[in-house]
Design a protein around this motif. Sequence first.
Motif, short mmCIF file in Angstrom:
data_model
loop_
_atom_site.label_atom_id
_atom_site.label_comp_id
_atom_site.label_asym_id
_atom_site.label_seq_id
_atom_site.Cartn_x
_atom_site.Cartn_y
_atom_site.Cartn_z
N GLY A 94 5.39 31.15 38.70
CA GLY A 94 5.89 29.61 39.06
C GLY A 94 7.47 29.39 38.99
O GLY A 94 7.90 28.52 39.97
N LEU A 95 8.04 30.17 38.25
CA LEU A 95 9.39 29.99 38.33
C LEU A 95 10.10 30.84 39.26
O LEU A 95 11.15 30.52 39.62
CB LEU A 95 10.01 30.34 37.06
N THR A 96 9.48 31.87 40.12
CA THR A 96 10.02 32.76 40.75
C THR A 96 9.59 32.54 42.42
O THR A 96 10.32 32.84 43.22
CB THR A 96 9.83 34.16 40.34
N VAL A 97 8.19 32.28 42.27
CA VAL A 97 7.69 32.54 43.85
C VAL A 97 8.07 31.21 44.64
O VAL A 97 8.60 31.32 45.68
CB VAL A 97 6.31 32.58 43.66
N ASP A 98 7.85 30.03 43.84
CA ASP A 98 8.30 28.65 44.69
C ASP A 98 9.33 27.79 43.63
O ASP A 98 8.81 27.04 42.97
CB ASP A 98 7.14 27.93 44.76
N PRO A 99 10.35 27.91 44.17
CA PRO A 99 11.39 27.45 43.16
C PRO A 99 11.32 25.91 43.45
O PRO A 99 12.01 25.23 42.50
CB PRO A 99 12.84 27.71 44.04
N PHE A 131 10.77 28.17 28.95
CA PHE A 131 10.41 28.08 30.28
C PHE A 131 10.90 26.70 30.93
O PHE A 131 11.41 26.55 31.91
CB PHE A 131 8.88 28.00 30.64
N HIS A 132 10.95 25.83 30.15
CA HIS A 132 11.36 24.34 30.38
C HIS A 132 12.89 24.59 30.60
O HIS A 132 13.39 23.97 31.53
CB HIS A 132 11.02 23.27 29.22
N ASP A 133 13.68 25.05 29.99
CA ASP A 133 15.20 25.19 30.18
C ASP A 133 15.51 25.82 31.60
O ASP A 133 16.33 25.50 32.20
CB ASP A 133 15.99 25.82 29.07
N ILE A 134 14.56 27.00 31.67
CA ILE A 134 14.82 27.78 32.79
C ILE A 134 14.51 26.96 34.22
O ILE A 134 15.06 26.75 35.21
CB ILE A 134 14.08 29.05 32.83
N GLU A 135 13.46 25.98 34.04
CA GLU A 135 13.03 25.25 35.03
C GLU A 135 14.26 24.18 35.49
O GLU A 135 14.49 23.88 36.58
CB GLU A 135 11.71 24.47 34.73
N GLN A 136 14.80 23.56 34.25
CA GLN A 136 15.72 22.70 34.54
C GLN A 136 17.19 23.37 35.01
O GLN A 136 17.75 22.82 36.20
CB GLN A 136 16.40 22.20 33.01
N LEU A 137 17.61 24.53 34.95
CA LEU A 137 18.37 25.50 35.69
C LEU A 137 17.89 25.38 37.27
O LEU A 137 18.85 25.40 38.03
CB LEU A 137 18.70 26.70 34.94
N ARG A 138 16.66 25.60 37.34
CA ARG A 138 16.37 25.68 38.62
C ARG A 138 16.52 24.67 39.47
O ARG A 138 16.81 24.46 40.65
CB ARG A 138 14.95 26.51 38.64
N LYS A 139 16.11 23.24 38.75
CA LYS A 139 16.29 22.20 39.43
C LYS A 139 17.50 21.75 39.76
O LYS A 139 17.99 20.99 40.51
CB LYS A 139 15.72 21.15 38.40
N GLN A 140 18.53 22.29 38.75
CA GLN A 140 20.01 21.72 39.06
C GLN A 140 20.59 22.87 40.24
O GLN A 140 21.88 22.80 40.18
CB GLN A 140 20.91 22.16 37.72
N GLY A 141 19.71 23.64 40.65
CA GLY A 141 20.27 24.68 41.81
C GLY A 141 20.83 25.82 41.22
O GLY A 141 21.28 26.62 42.05
N GLN A 142 20.89 26.18 39.98
CA GLN A 142 21.34 27.31 39.41
C GLN A 142 20.29 28.49 39.49
O GLN A 142 19.83 28.84 38.30
CB GLN A 142 21.85 27.13 37.89
N GLY A 180 20.59 31.55 40.32
CA GLY A 180 20.87 33.01 39.90
C GLY A 180 20.80 32.79 38.32
O GLY A 180 20.10 33.95 37.79
N GLU A 181 21.24 31.95 37.88
CA GLU A 181 21.34 31.86 36.21
C GLU A 181 19.68 31.99 35.79
O GLU A 181 19.52 32.69 34.77
CB GLU A 181 22.12 30.67 35.72
N ALA A 182 19.21 30.93 36.33
CA ALA A 182 17.73 30.74 36.00
C ALA A 182 17.02 32.19 35.96
O ALA A 182 16.11 32.47 35.11
CB ALA A 182 16.54 29.77 36.97
N ARG A 183 17.11 33.17 37.29
CA ARG A 183 16.69 34.27 37.43
C ARG A 183 16.93 35.16 36.18
O ARG A 183 16.35 36.05 35.83
CB ARG A 183 16.58 34.85 38.92
N GLU A 184 18.30 35.09 35.90
CA GLU A 184 18.85 36.01 34.76
C GLU A 184 18.13 35.92 33.53
O GLU A 184 17.94 36.69 32.84
CB GLU A 184 20.27 35.89 34.87
#
Length: 285
Positions: free
Chosen positions: A65-70, A126-137, A139-143
């Motif tokens: 969910g975090l990688t396929v559909d950002p 996973f919530h923190d990574i999702e927040q990074l993804r929502k903020q457009g980060q 690369g950092e989210a994937r890392e």
Amino acid sequence: MFRVWLAVVSAIAVLFVITLSAALYWAAENVNQNFETYRHAAAAYERYERLAHESYRYFKSEIEGLTVDPFQPLNPESLDRERLTEALSNLREATLTLAESHPGDRDELHRIAKIGAFLNDSRYQFHDIEQLRKQGQHGEARERLTLYSSHRIDQEFQPLIDEALREHRERATQAQSEVDNLIDRSRWLAILDGTAAALISLYGGVLLSRRLSRSILALMTGTQQIANGNLSARVQLTGDDEFSTLAGHFNRMAEKIQKQREALEERQDRLEARVTERTQELLDL
């Protein structure tokens, strides 16, 4: 004496039966105990296996969910999470119930607590990574997602599950092996004990039979000689058993008859002598 011999043989046979019964009872108790251990270990192994399966599905679902559909937000109440929560709850409740009667299994609760804490922490990760993804980060989210998956999940969570599966598998295997060994030992013990009891009973029976045969033969020989007129015959039996007592009575009876016969013959001889004497006196007249 025969009663003593019979009592000894019977006591030995009963002793073997009691020994065999006690050994089989002990074996049955140990088999039951090891079977319970096997049953609990097998059930725990199945619960951990289900937890591992549900954890894999949950982590896979979250990572995909975090990688396929950002742009697709994570579902906080997904079916995979519900199944994982249910599997963890079942494992915890079963372990708590078992720990009440088996204090040694309380260490299992610490492992389950660590697993539960890790799964709860994963939600925040996973919530923190999702927040990074929502903020457009992205690369950092994937890392962070890659780091969390390869280090935390693979090196911390998975070893906990693998260790639990290995321990319960070994416990179940050991309990099953103990059950098999106890059954084999009980079988051989029953065979050896039964064989020993049979041999001792047979040996005692042979001794009693030989003793009985000799005594009866001696009595029959003595009575036959008395019947044939040999009043001096005696039954030669020694000991303090019933046959020896009977032989003593028989010998005293034969001796009494012999004395009576000798006394009768002596009286008859005296009577014949007097008759001969009187006859001679009459002839002299």
